[in-house]
Design an enzyme around this catalytic site. Sequence first.
Site, PDB file in Angstrom:
ATOM      1  N   TYR A  66      54.245  44.244  84.255  1.00  0.00           N
ATOM      2  CA  TYR A  66      54.615  45.663  84.386  1.00  0.00           C
ATOM      3  C   TYR A  66      54.850  46.056  85.844  1.00  0.00           C
ATOM      4  O   TYR A  66      55.721  46.867  86.140  1.00  0.00           O
ATOM      5  CB  TYR A  66      53.571  46.571  83.723  1.00  0.00           C
ATOM      6  CG  TYR A  66      53.820  46.689  82.243  1.00  0.00           C
ATOM      7  CD1 TYR A  66      54.844  47.493  81.754  1.00  0.00           C
ATOM      8  CD2 TYR A  66      53.076  45.949  81.332  1.00  0.00           C
ATOM      9  CE1 TYR A  66      55.115  47.570  80.400  1.00  0.00           C
ATOM     10  CE2 TYR A  66      53.334  46.018  79.972  1.00  0.00           C
ATOM     11  CZ  TYR A  66      54.352  46.833  79.511  1.00  0.00           C
ATOM     12  OH  TYR A  66      54.637  46.900  78.169  1.00  0.00           O
ATOM     13  N   ASN A 102      63.243  54.345  76.154  1.00  0.00           N
ATOM     14  CA  ASN A 102      63.115  53.688  77.458  1.00  0.00           C
ATOM     15  C   ASN A 102      61.871  54.168  78.188  1.00  0.00           C
ATOM     16  O   ASN A 102      61.498  55.335  78.103  1.00  0.00           O
ATOM     17  CB  ASN A 102      64.355  53.952  78.305  1.00  0.00           C
ATOM     18  CG  ASN A 102      65.608  53.393  77.654  1.00  0.00           C
ATOM     19  OD1 ASN A 102      65.500  52.543  76.769  1.00  0.00           O
ATOM     20  ND2 ASN A 102      66.765  53.860  78.063  1.00  0.00           N
ATOM     21  N   HIS A 123      58.242  55.976  73.868  1.00  0.00           N
ATOM     22  CA  HIS A 123      57.465  54.763  74.137  1.00  0.00           C
ATOM     23  C   HIS A 123      56.701  54.823  75.462  1.00  0.00           C
ATOM     24  O   HIS A 123      56.284  53.796  75.983  1.00  0.00           O
ATOM     25  CB  HIS A 123      58.382  53.524  74.101  1.00  0.00           C
ATOM     26  CG  HIS A 123      58.931  53.234  72.726  1.00  0.00           C
ATOM     27  ND1 HIS A 123      59.889  52.277  72.469  1.00  0.00           N
ATOM     28  CD2 HIS A 123      58.640  53.779  71.524  1.00  0.00           C
ATOM     29  CE1 HIS A 123      60.170  52.259  71.170  1.00  0.00           C
ATOM     30  NE2 HIS A 123      59.434  53.165  70.577  1.00  0.00           N
ATOM     31  N   GLY A 192      73.012  52.872  72.884  1.00  0.00           N
ATOM     32  CA  GLY A 192      72.394  51.733  73.556  1.00  0.00           C
ATOM     33  C   GLY A 192      71.079  51.277  72.961  1.00  0.00           C
ATOM     34  O   GLY A 192      70.186  50.868  73.699  1.00  0.00           O
ATOM     35  N   THR A 193      70.987  51.314  71.645  1.00  0.00           N
ATOM     36  CA  THR A 193      69.771  50.784  71.018  1.00  0.00           C
ATOM     37  C   THR A 193      70.148  49.828  69.899  1.00  0.00           C
ATOM     38  O   THR A 193      71.127  50.055  69.179  1.00  0.00           O
ATOM     39  CB  THR A 193      68.844  51.904  70.488  1.00  0.00           C
ATOM     40  OG1 THR A 193      67.717  51.303  69.839  1.00  0.00           O
ATOM     41  CG2 THR A 193      69.536  52.849  69.531  1.00  0.00           C
ATOM     42  N   SER A 194      69.373  48.742  69.780  1.00  0.00           N
ATOM     43  CA  SER A 194      69.674  47.757  68.742  1.00  0.00           C
ATOM     44  C   SER A 194      69.205  48.235  67.369  1.00  0.00           C
ATOM     45  O   SER A 194      69.529  47.632  66.356  1.00  0.00           O
ATOM     46  CB  SER A 194      69.030  46.411  69.093  1.00  0.00           C
ATOM     47  OG  SER A 194      67.640  46.583  69.317  1.00  0.00           O
ATOM     48  N   ASN A 218      77.797  51.951  71.570  1.00  0.00           N
ATOM     49  CA  ASN A 218      77.231  50.616  71.811  1.00  0.00           C
ATOM     50  C   ASN A 218      78.398  49.627  71.846  1.00  0.00           C
ATOM     51  O   ASN A 218      79.282  49.716  70.991  1.00  0.00           O
ATOM     52  CB  ASN A 218      76.258  50.254  70.667  1.00  0.00           C
ATOM     53  CG  ASN A 218      75.320  49.122  71.036  1.00  0.00           C
ATOM     54  OD1 ASN A 218      75.752  48.070  71.493  1.00  0.00           O
ATOM     55  ND2 ASN A 218      74.027  49.333  70.826  1.00  0.00           N
ATOM     56  N   PRO A 219      78.417  48.701  72.809  1.00  0.00           N
ATOM     57  CA  PRO A 219      79.547  47.761  72.841  1.00  0.00           C
ATOM     58  C   PRO A 219      79.593  46.839  71.634  1.00  0.00           C
ATOM     59  O   PRO A 219      80.648  46.298  71.310  1.00  0.00           O
ATOM     60  CB  PRO A 219      79.327  46.951  74.132  1.00  0.00           C
ATOM     61  CG  PRO A 219      78.010  47.351  74.685  1.00  0.00           C
ATOM     62  CD  PRO A 219      77.519  48.565  73.959  1.00  0.00           C
ATOM     63  N   ALA A 236      77.663  52.736  77.674  1.00  0.00           N
ATOM     64  CA  ALA A 236      77.226  54.128  77.547  1.00  0.00           C
ATOM     65  C   ALA A 236      78.051  55.094  78.395  1.00  0.00           C
ATOM     66  O   ALA A 236      78.484  56.142  77.912  1.00  0.00           O
ATOM     67  CB  ALA A 236      75.742  54.225  77.904  1.00  0.00           C
TER      68      ALA A 236
HETATM   69  N1  APR Z   1      75.834  50.560  77.086  1.00  0.00           N
HETATM   70  C1  APR Z   1      75.425  50.810  75.815  1.00  0.00           C
HETATM   71  N2  APR Z   1      74.736  49.917  75.080  1.00  0.00           N
HETATM   72  C2  APR Z   1      74.471  48.725  75.642  1.00  0.00           C
HETATM   73  C3  APR Z   1      74.864  48.389  76.954  1.00  0.00           C
HETATM   74  C4  APR Z   1      75.594  49.378  77.689  1.00  0.00           C
HETATM   75  N3  APR Z   1      75.994  49.164  78.955  1.00  0.00           N
HETATM   76  N4  APR Z   1      74.432  47.122  77.240  1.00  0.00           N
HETATM   77  C5  APR Z   1      73.785  46.700  76.139  1.00  0.00           C
HETATM   78  N5  APR Z   1      73.793  47.654  75.173  1.00  0.00           N
HETATM   79  C6  APR Z   1      73.176  47.645  73.851  1.00  0.00           C
HETATM   80  C7  APR Z   1      73.026  46.278  73.221  1.00  0.00           C
HETATM   81  O1  APR Z   1      74.203  45.935  72.528  1.00  0.00           O
HETATM   82  C8  APR Z   1      71.826  46.509  72.283  1.00  0.00           C
HETATM   83  O2  APR Z   1      72.271  46.967  71.018  1.00  0.00           O
HETATM   84  O3  APR Z   1      71.858  48.128  74.016  1.00  0.00           O
HETATM   85  C9  APR Z   1      71.033  47.610  72.963  1.00  0.00           C
HETATM   86  C10 APR Z   1      69.714  47.184  73.581  1.00  0.00           C
HETATM   87  O4  APR Z   1      68.854  46.726  72.582  1.00  0.00           O
HETATM   88  P1  APR Z   1      67.336  46.328  72.860  1.00  0.00           P
HETATM   89  O5  APR Z   1      67.256  45.440  74.043  1.00  0.00           O
HETATM   90  O6  APR Z   1      66.791  45.862  71.560  1.00  0.00           O
HETATM   91  O7  APR Z   1      66.658  47.715  73.298  1.00  0.00           O
HETATM   92  P2  APR Z   1      66.114  48.904  72.438  1.00  0.00           P
HETATM   93  O8  APR Z   1      66.949  49.165  71.223  1.00  0.00           O
HETATM   94  O9  APR Z   1      65.900  50.026  73.391  1.00  0.00           O
HETATM   95  O10 APR Z   1      64.709  48.375  71.973  1.00  0.00           O
HETATM   96  C11 APR Z   1      63.876  49.257  71.290  1.00  0.00           C
HETATM   97  O11 APR Z   1      62.058  47.789  71.225  1.00  0.00           O
HETATM   98  O12 APR Z   1      61.260  46.105  72.401  1.00  0.00           O
HETATM   99  C12 APR Z   1      60.976  47.384  71.989  1.00  0.00           C
HETATM  100  O13 APR Z   1      59.717  49.128  72.901  1.00  0.00           O
HETATM  101  C13 APR Z   1      60.823  48.315  73.158  1.00  0.00           C
HETATM  102  O14 APR Z   1      61.853  50.447  73.534  1.00  0.00           O
HETATM  103  C14 APR Z   1      62.092  49.122  73.116  1.00  0.00           C
HETATM  104  C15 APR Z   1      62.454  49.059  71.650  1.00  0.00           C
END
Ligand code: APR
Length: 248
Positions: A66, A102, A123, A192-194, A218-219, A236
């Site tokens: 961290y 985030n 989070h 930008g979230t999976s 999301n790309p 984004a």
């Molecule tokens: N702009 C938009 N989206 C993007 C970009 C960008 N420049 N670059 C990557 N991405 C997308 C990816 O395609 C993916 O779908 O951002 C997403 C990131 O996914 P993760 O890394 O899984 O992040 P997140 O969805 O925030 O994870 C959720 O999971 O691990 C835990 O607590 C942690 O907060 C986190 C949560």
Amino acid sequence: MKLADARAALREARHVAVLTGAGVSAESGIPTFRDAQTGHWARFRPEDLASPGAYFRDPALVWEWYAGRYRDVTRAQPNGGHALLTQLEREKGDGFFLATQNVDGLHTRAGSGAAGGQLVELHGNLTTARCEVCDWTADLPAPDHFTPPPSCPDCGGRMRPNVVWFGEDLPETALAAAATAFAGADVALIIGTSGVVYPAAGLAAEALRRGAVAIEVNPVETNISWQMTFAVRDVASRGLAALLGQEP
Ligand code: APR
């Protein structure tokens, strides 16, 4: 739905609820959560560092991880995507709600939550620590003066990173506020979230069930793309610029 329709829906919406994930900070040079394990840390899965069990077994290791992320985040700057969300908040006022997964604090640094609307960090925030004994929360000292673990300024107890780990509950008030905002949204923006981590990933579904338009930026396609009314397949900053009608 076409881009022009998505733009119009966003322009006319009185209530906009936004969910962001690590992708929003990618253009600030912060690796997404699932890409972050490089170098020394490549042999660990995030789940093996960001969990109560990992901290119980080896608090020094977890704090080292961290502290490194904290240093990276303080060096990074909010990007155009963060700025456009602050602009949208200014336009929508108290009809704007942003829930972020985030923990980097970049939305706050870009002005979100202070432009008429509301920001919740579902989070937690890795620039702060929380006392393991009395729950006191405090900012971490500047990275150059920081040797983990921090001690509580109130009771002297050991402090832990103020983030929600795998297996832990989300802050109740923040989650309840997000659920209410998404249920009442005219437009939900998912950026930008999976979409693999619940309950955050379920917020769009609730908005859609109540008749909202859900737009993903999301790309690439994600776990929750199939639910969306419309998707902008771009990063984004450019995706938001397109939705707000601000292309160069
Ligand atoms: N702009 C938009 N989206 C993007 C970009 C960008 N420049 N670059 C990557 N991405 C997308 C990816 O395609 C993916 O779908 O951002 C997403 C990131 O996914 P993760 O890394 O899984 O992040 P997140 O969805 O925030 O994870 C959720 O999971 O691990 C835990 O607590 C942690 O907060 C986190 C949560």
